[in-house]
Scaffold this active site. Structure first.
Site, PDB file in Angstrom:
ATOM      1  N   ASP A   6       0.744  -1.190  -0.004  1.00 35.29           N
ATOM      2  CA  ASP A   6       0.098  -0.188   0.096  1.00 35.29           C
ATOM      3  C   ASP A   6       0.830   1.445   0.048  1.00 35.29           C
ATOM      4  OD1 ASP A   6      -2.332   1.833   0.304  1.00 35.29           O
ATOM      5  OD2 ASP A   6      -1.678   1.744   2.379  1.00 35.29           O
ATOM      6  N   THR A  10       2.729   9.692   2.314  1.00 31.30           N
ATOM      7  CA  THR A  10       3.780   9.474   3.506  1.00 31.30           C
ATOM      8  C   THR A  10       4.432   8.208   3.612  1.00 31.30           C
ATOM      9  OG1 THR A  10       2.608  11.467   4.400  1.00 31.30           O
ATOM     10  CG2 THR A  10       4.346  10.288   5.736  1.00 31.30           C
ATOM     11  N   ASN A  11       3.800   7.184   3.863  1.00 32.58           N
ATOM     12  CA  ASN A  11       4.386   6.017   4.273  1.00 32.58           C
ATOM     13  C   ASN A  11       3.765   4.704   3.013  1.00 32.58           C
ATOM     14  OD1 ASN A  11       5.427   6.761   6.443  1.00 32.58           O
ATOM     15  ND2 ASN A  11       3.636   6.711   7.679  1.00 32.58           N
ATOM     16  N   THR A  12       4.840   3.971   3.224  1.00 30.54           N
ATOM     17  CA  THR A  12       4.288   2.558   2.366  1.00 30.54           C
ATOM     18  C   THR A  12       4.304   1.526   3.299  1.00 30.54           C
ATOM     19  OG1 THR A  12       5.282   3.420   0.276  1.00 30.54           O
ATOM     20  CG2 THR A  12       5.253   1.082   0.574  1.00 30.54           C
ATOM     21  N   VAL A  13       3.058   0.702   3.308  1.00 35.96           N
ATOM     22  CA  VAL A  13       3.303  -0.502   4.187  1.00 35.96           C
ATOM     23  C   VAL A  13       3.139  -1.574   3.288  1.00 35.96           C
ATOM     24  CG1 VAL A  13       1.706  -1.389   5.966  1.00 35.96           C
ATOM     25  CG2 VAL A  13       1.845   1.079   5.699  1.00 35.96           C
ATOM     26  N   GLY A 109      -9.811   7.316  -4.233  1.00 32.32           N
ATOM     27  CA  GLY A 109      -8.628   6.615  -4.162  1.00 32.32           C
ATOM     28  C   GLY A 109      -8.442   5.184  -3.862  1.00 32.32           C
ATOM     29  N   ALA A 110      -7.400   4.548  -4.248  1.00 29.32           N
ATOM     30  CA  ALA A 110      -7.159   3.167  -4.597  1.00 29.32           C
ATOM     31  C   ALA A 110      -7.197   2.675  -2.727  1.00 29.32           C
ATOM     32  CB  ALA A 110      -5.904   2.759  -4.792  1.00 29.32           C
ATOM     33  N   ASP A 111      -6.549   3.377  -1.834  1.00 32.02           N
ATOM     34  CA  ASP A 111      -6.568   2.870  -0.460  1.00 32.02           C
ATOM     35  C   ASP A 111      -8.123   3.018   0.128  1.00 32.02           C
ATOM     36  OD1 ASP A 111      -6.935   5.846  -0.887  1.00 32.02           O
ATOM     37  OD2 ASP A 111      -5.783   6.368   0.908  1.00 32.02           O
ATOM     38  N   ARG A 112      -8.948   3.751  -0.453  1.00 33.90           N
ATOM     39  CA  ARG A 112     -10.341   3.940   0.055  1.00 33.90           C
ATOM     40  C   ARG A 112     -11.157   2.694  -0.522  1.00 33.90           C
ATOM     41  NH1 ARG A 112     -12.421   9.983  -0.967  1.00 33.90           N
ATOM     42  NH2 ARG A 112     -14.004   9.305   0.874  1.00 33.90           N
TER      43      ARG A 112
END
Length: 257
Positions: A6, A10-13, A109-112
């Site tokens: 993901d 700011t961050n990649t997990v 958004g893809a994260d959503r």
């Protein structure tokens, strides 16, 4: 094994799922760097995998969600070159475990999408999904399940950085509850402002969503700071899952591999 990634602003997990498991074997969080090459990313992932005695050839599938479009072709190349895999990229046009009732689905958004997928499969029903990331996002899913839309508010870290960057005398702080509303120092006063200010933002937006859509929506929280808020001020979330996004990626890979 499945590699899920993901990519946030700011961050990649990222994490590894073994076949049949719904929780990652391990997961890591790192800073998102937009200037990395595909080979740098390949070496980066290989280093973490070898910590857990996982070689590249043991990865048989990959999926990623990204809100940083410039990194997408770099990730695609990295998966092909280093893992010999054509990775699945999350997109609103893929198979989803919910329908979309939203006039401009290409703006979601893809994260959503990933968070909504995890909730729709693992805990179906009326839900408000809150992700405390670079932006604070609220996604609303009904019982059908159907993605109805959401709310986007400023992110906590972005707001904290903006305050300390634009004020000469205010120091940077760690986000945590000061224990009371009136601080005994400048740092405690800033902490109170951010902590209770964000509590008010969350509670206020949840209240308005429920006023419009109904009180029977449960609230699911995710993101790096969700455990800090829930432990210091319980009652906002009905359920928290810091790894909700990774689980959603696994679900979408199963539906689209």
């Amino acid at each position: 094994m499945l590699l899920v990634v993901d990519v946030g602003n700011t961050n990649t997990v990222f994490g590894i799922f073994e076949n049949g498991q719904t929780a990652p074997l391990f997961h890591k969080r790192t800073v998102t760097r937009k200037d990395r090459t595909s080979d740098e990313l390949g070496l980066f992932f290989r280093g973490f995998l070898r910590e857990f005695k996982i070689e590249n050839e043991m990865i048989t599938g990959a999926i990623y969600s990204s809100v940083v479009p410039t990194l997408n072709p770099i990730l695609d190349r990295m998966f092909l070159d280093w893992f010999k895999i054509e990775a699945v990229r999350v997109d609103y046009r893929m198979n989803l475990p919910f329908s979309i009732s939203y006039p401009r689905p290409y703006e979601i958004g893809a994260d959503r999408l990933v968070n909504a997928a995890a909730v729709a499969v693992d805990s179906p029903g009326k839900s408000i999904v809150i992700d405390l990331g670079t932006a604070t996002t609220f996604c609303v899913i009904n019982e059908r399940p159907e993605y109805l839309g959401g709310v986007i508010a400023p992110g906590l870290k972005v707001s904290m950085d903006a305050l300390t960057k634009n004020t000469s005398q205010l120091p940077p702080i760690i986000f945590q509850s000061p224990g009371k509303i009136l601080g005994d120092s400048t740092i405690e006063s800033i902490q109170a402002g951010f902590f209770f200010g964000w509590i008010g933002l969350l509670e206020g937006i949840i209240r308005e969503i429920k006023r419009e859509k109904g009180q029977d929506y449960r609230v699911v929280g995710t993101g790096g700071l969700v455990t800090v808020i829930d432990s210091a001020h319980p009652g906002i979330f009905d359920r928290i899952d810091p790894l909700l996004t990774l689980r959603g990626l696994q679900i979408l890979h199963q539906m689209n591999s």
